[in-house]
Scaffold this motif. Sequence first.
Motif, PDB file in Angstrom:
ATOM      1  N   UNK A   4       0.819  -1.203   0.000  1.00  0.00           N
ATOM      2  CA  UNK A   4       0.000   0.000   0.000  1.00  0.00           C
ATOM      3  C   UNK A   4       0.861   1.264   0.000  1.00  0.00           C
ATOM      4  N   UNK A   5       2.045   1.214   0.576  1.00  0.00           N
ATOM      5  CA  UNK A   5       2.910   2.401   0.581  1.00  0.00           C
ATOM      6  C   UNK A   5       3.323   2.762  -0.843  1.00  0.00           C
ATOM      7  N   UNK A  13       0.250  10.697  -2.676  1.00  0.00           N
ATOM      8  CA  UNK A  13      -0.494  10.943  -1.448  1.00  0.00           C
ATOM      9  C   UNK A  13       0.375  11.086  -0.208  1.00  0.00           C
ATOM     10  N   UNK A  14       1.552  10.495  -0.182  1.00  0.00           N
ATOM     11  CA  UNK A  14       2.343  10.473   1.049  1.00  0.00           C
ATOM     12  C   UNK A  14       3.057  11.811   1.246  1.00  0.00           C
ATOM     13  N   UNK A  15       2.704  12.487   2.324  1.00  0.00           N
ATOM     14  CA  UNK A  15       3.364  13.760   2.662  1.00  0.00           C
ATOM     15  C   UNK A  15       4.417  13.543   3.737  1.00  0.00           C
ATOM     16  N   UNK A  16       4.032  12.927   4.861  1.00  0.00           N
ATOM     17  CA  UNK A  16       4.944  12.717   5.986  1.00  0.00           C
ATOM     18  C   UNK A  16       4.660  11.360   6.629  1.00  0.00           C
ATOM     19  N   UNK A 195      -2.248   6.090  12.504  1.00  0.00           N
ATOM     20  CA  UNK A 195      -3.223   7.153  12.284  1.00  0.00           C
ATOM     21  C   UNK A 195      -2.862   7.878  10.998  1.00  0.00           C
ATOM     22  N   UNK A 196      -3.882   8.124  10.164  1.00  0.00           N
ATOM     23  CA  UNK A 196      -3.684   8.886   8.937  1.00  0.00           C
ATOM     24  C   UNK A 196      -4.467  10.189   9.020  1.00  0.00           C
ATOM     25  N   UNK A 197      -4.086  11.128   8.172  1.00  0.00           N
ATOM     26  CA  UNK A 197      -4.773  12.420   8.133  1.00  0.00           C
ATOM     27  C   UNK A 197      -4.090  13.338   7.141  1.00  0.00           C
ATOM     28  N   UNK A 198      -4.631  14.526   6.987  1.00  0.00           N
ATOM     29  CA  UNK A 198      -4.018  15.516   6.115  1.00  0.00           C
ATOM     30  C   UNK A 198      -2.754  16.073   6.733  1.00  0.00           C
ATOM     31  N   UNK A 228       0.669  11.096   6.897  1.00  0.00           N
ATOM     32  CA  UNK A 228      -0.221  12.146   6.408  1.00  0.00           C
ATOM     33  C   UNK A 228      -0.167  12.222   4.889  1.00  0.00           C
ATOM     34  N   UNK A 229      -1.253  12.747   4.330  1.00  0.00           N
ATOM     35  CA  UNK A 229      -1.357  12.911   2.888  1.00  0.00           C
ATOM     36  C   UNK A 229      -1.223  14.384   2.526  1.00  0.00           C
ATOM     37  N   UNK A 230      -0.831  14.612   1.286  1.00  0.00           N
ATOM     38  CA  UNK A 230      -0.674  15.986   0.809  1.00  0.00           C
ATOM     39  C   UNK A 230      -2.023  16.689   0.708  1.00  0.00           C
ATOM     40  N   UNK A 231      -2.039  17.971   1.061  1.00  0.00           N
ATOM     41  CA  UNK A 231      -3.237  18.776   0.867  1.00  0.00           C
ATOM     42  C   UNK A 231      -3.321  19.178  -0.606  1.00  0.00           C
ATOM     43  N   UNK A 232      -4.512  19.108  -1.154  1.00  0.00           N
ATOM     44  CA  UNK A 232      -4.681  19.410  -2.574  1.00  0.00           C
ATOM     45  C   UNK A 232      -4.759  20.911  -2.813  1.00  0.00           C
ATOM     46  N   UNK A 233      -4.097  21.345  -3.864  1.00  0.00           N
ATOM     47  CA  UNK A 233      -4.214  22.722  -4.337  1.00  0.00           C
ATOM     48  C   UNK A 233      -4.619  22.681  -5.802  1.00  0.00           C
TER      49      UNK A 233
END
Length: 433
Positions: A4-5, A13-16, A195-198, A228-233
């Motif tokens: 999955x990674x 999607x992977x930010x941190x 735990x996952x999140x933005x 965490x996942x990247x925030x979309x712009x």
Amino acid sequence: MTDIIDELQWRGLVAQTTDIDALRKSLADGPITLYCGFDPTAGSLHVGHLTQILTLARFQQAGHRPIALVGGGTGLIGDPKPSAERQMNSVDTVEGWVGNLAGQLSRFLRFAPEGEHAAPTDAILANNREWLGEINAIELLRDVGKHFSINQMLARETVRSRLDGEGMSYTEFSYVLLQSYDYVQLYRRFGCTLQTGGSDQWGNITAGLDLVRRMDGNRPHGQAHALTTNLLTKADGTKFGKTETGTVWLDPELTSPYAFYQFWFNADDRDVVRYLKVFSFLGESEIADLERQTQERPQARAAQRALAEELTTLVHGEEECRKAVEASLALFGRADLSELDGRTLDAALAEVPRTEHDGSVADLPSIADLFAQCGLTPSKSAARRAIQEGGAYVNNVKVTDVEARVGSEDVLQERFVVLRKGKRNIGGVVLTG
């Protein structure tokens, strides 16, 4: 199980992560339990939440067990905003919103059928009011608060920005304690180790991670992790998830399925491939093919259509997606407007310039006047020119007489008249009497 990674990294999607190698090993060693929290600060989730919801769904498809945590307790407080204090909502209001969010989340994750034994990867729906409603003030301060450094809490970006402005209440300042305690409880109750999140939640998530280590020593369920996942712009600089009419909600009463479909269909060519990776379940070769089509024939909007159809079906179901597609085709003359029901027509015309009239068909002014009133042309004279040049349509039928008026036979579903100037400029008349 799949890696999955690798999947999340390919999708951008992977930010941190706290330790990606250790997390990858935990995932490879066997199914894990992970969670993401959703606070009921409104009566519906919106498209901004889809990144996290679908990330949980991807983990479930890869063989892991997701927990969708609805914050019935933290929702009474509210995650601090960078700008100002959140408005407190009543307990009854928040409880109602908890139910709404729980119902929406059930569309995306596989839960055990009622009355049947849960499979190892069946999702869990949790509400943190269950444990936050039980802990008293002394316990919170002694058992949880003692593990938090005021210096670290003051250094948090949201806190700093608020202290430089109008300040922050102790209520919101303490939010991080409550969210961190969620991770401890889920670790203890379900063996949850991720735990996952933005990416904007990184501080809250790592605080919970540290609290698990301090209170439980990462025992007995092993090392806990964060991702965490990247925030979309958006490429044009505007905020993702917003339109001229406001937030794009998952609730069909707040954002119609037609408007939801149009939000994705109107995605910028510069954004659509990224959206396909983040929001669709299409594979790498399928997305690459749609990217090629977008480059070669952008006017066909193949990628946008695939994105809009998949997400509208996922959120609203096949039937509502079919209606949205038919409405989109009918408005632009490629399907029969008379086949659309009143709800779909109303939703479609809500997204375009329209004029409302409280009266009968006989009271309506000329078609040229209606074009000007709804804003399809800047004036009646401009509307008359459009008619003379063959570019004006009522219900997809060309208007040839500059003095023409709408007849009762032109009214769809007893209320609506669709106007079109040229190929793509749509407007409408709605009879409200």
